[in-house]
Design a protein around this motif. Structure first.
Motif, short mmCIF file in Angstrom:
data_model
loop_
_atom_site.label_atom_id
_atom_site.label_comp_id
_atom_site.label_asym_id
_atom_site.label_seq_id
_atom_site.Cartn_x
_atom_site.Cartn_y
_atom_site.Cartn_z
N THR A 97 -5.95 -9.64 -2.89
CA THR A 97 -5.73 -9.00 -4.19
C THR A 97 -4.29 -9.18 -4.64
O THR A 97 -4.02 -9.43 -5.82
N PRO A 155 -2.01 -2.62 -4.14
CA PRO A 155 -3.20 -3.05 -3.40
C PRO A 155 -2.90 -3.24 -1.91
O PRO A 155 -1.78 -3.58 -1.54
N ALA A 189 0.83 -1.21 0.00
CA ALA A 189 0.00 0.00 0.00
C ALA A 189 0.87 1.26 0.00
O ALA A 189 0.54 2.24 -0.68
N GLN A 242 -5.12 -5.21 0.19
CA GLN A 242 -5.59 -6.52 0.59
C GLN A 242 -4.67 -7.65 0.13
O GLN A 242 -4.29 -7.69 -1.03
#
Length: 95
Positions: A78, A73, A68, A75
């Motif tokens: 993901t 992403p 992040a 998650q």
């Protein structure tokens, strides 16, 4: 390829976003919080508690703060899907 994509393609990212990495992050978070509890009367005990929240939340909620922070992403699900897609692509031929 973005910095997040390059990071998520590494073996470290594959490990940290997998089951053993998630368990490690949970254990590390708990260890830092235990240390923070023991040293709660000192400023570094408070700092350890704040630091311990990062791996603890990452393990609990299956998120990757590194990805992040690089613009990728958040998650883990993901990230793992993207890693699987990269593994299934045929390798580009160097000509």
């Amino acid at each position: 390829m973005s910095r997040a994509d390059r990071f998520n393609a590494t073996a470290f990212s594959q490990w940290v976003n997998g089951p053993s990495g998630r368990a490690f992050r949970l254990a590390a978070g708990v260890a830092w919080l235990c240390f923070a509890w023991v040293a709660r009367d000192h400023w570094w005990g408070i700092a350890a508690g704040a630091w311990g929240l990062l791996p603890l939340t990452a393990g609990l909620f299956d998120i990757c703060w590194i990805s992040a922070s690089l613009g990728g992403p958040l998650q883990g699900r993901t990230i793992r899907a993207g890693q699987a897609a990269m593994r299934s692509r045929p390798a580009a031929r160097a000509s």
